[in-house]
Design an enzyme around this catalytic site. Sequence first.
Site: not given
Ligand code: UT7
Length: 340
Positions: A124, A267, A297
Amino acid sequence: MAFEIKATGRAIPQRRVSNKELAQKIDTSDEWIWSHTGIRARHIASADTAASDLGFEAAWNVLEMAVEQGVCMEKTPEELAHTLDMIVVATTTPDFYGCPSTACLIQNRLHAKNAGAMDVSAACSGFIYGLETAAGILGTGKGRKRCLVIGCEILSRFIDWNDRGTCVLFGDGAGAVLLEKTDATDIRGLLKTILRADGTGSENLIIKKGGSRNAYRAGDVFEFASFIEMNGHAVYNFAVGAVTEIIRDLLKTENISVDELRWIVPHQANARIVQAAAKRLGFPPEKFFLNIEEYANTSSASIPIALDELNRGGYLKKGDMILCVGFGAGLTYGGNLIVW
Ligand code: UT7
């Protein structure tokens, strides 16, 4: 001598997939995606489109703009293509792994017969790395003047569509700019670039299958295609730190205040990353240009797509100072300070 961006372009696949449409297929919701990322939709390429197709379209768009706006003597995109000295393509999702480069495929379709062509692999951050690479190539070659820098991606083909933690985040697209070496002696064009990497985080964002570490072998049977695996929390923390560090360091080394910047173009990975970095820096969030809502993204394409939107939308005028900042797999990060 200056390295100026003379024209911009982009290519966005027609098919728009909203969060609501995704939520009909996987266990997610518009509310979750929007509140956690700032994404409402992504554009997905048709099955017969590869990264070079989008890259070519964006490149052609650039050449058309340059001709229409009279920033070159050439009268047609075809003529302008003949004057290109180099084509640098940033992509994480090349048409072919290893060879040939996606840049060569685009060079062929542009009939840019006087141009060298190469890919840059910095995920990226690819456009940030690509722009500096292009300026370096133009700067050291006496007769060289023009380089296309393209970011093009078909991420939808490297996603596990059953993994809601990653599949909602990515989209397809391409953006491109024409970089020209000019005789300008005032402060103009690409002023300063910082390129950094932290390979200790290489496992945090990775496509494991298909390379020499994990090659496909005769007889292998796969339930899934190769796809992106990500440690979301680790990448999030790295990204907030990387964006903050690059902006701070670029401004400091050039002795520039945030008020002198017209835009910060980050980005587009997650609006929350940008908001957290803005808060850490104490900068107004409105300084940061965001279009992630519409495209999600698009990796190396996200910054040149944003530049083209700003440029065509009339949000950039000559002399405006902008700061582009990228981060991604590798882990890589970096930034370009540019006077438009
Ligand atoms: O180009 C560079 C590449 N990538 C990035 O920059 C991404 C960097 N990371 C992020 O942007 C974030 O970590 C994410 C958007 C990927 C995830 O957000 P988060 O606020 O850290 O969520 P989380 O992984 O802590 O998940 C929270 C909850 C979980 O459920 P439980 O365990 O609390 O019940 C996940 O299973 O949200 C759940 N979850 C979802 N729910 C609905 C994860 N993805 C989804 C989804 N829809 N798509």
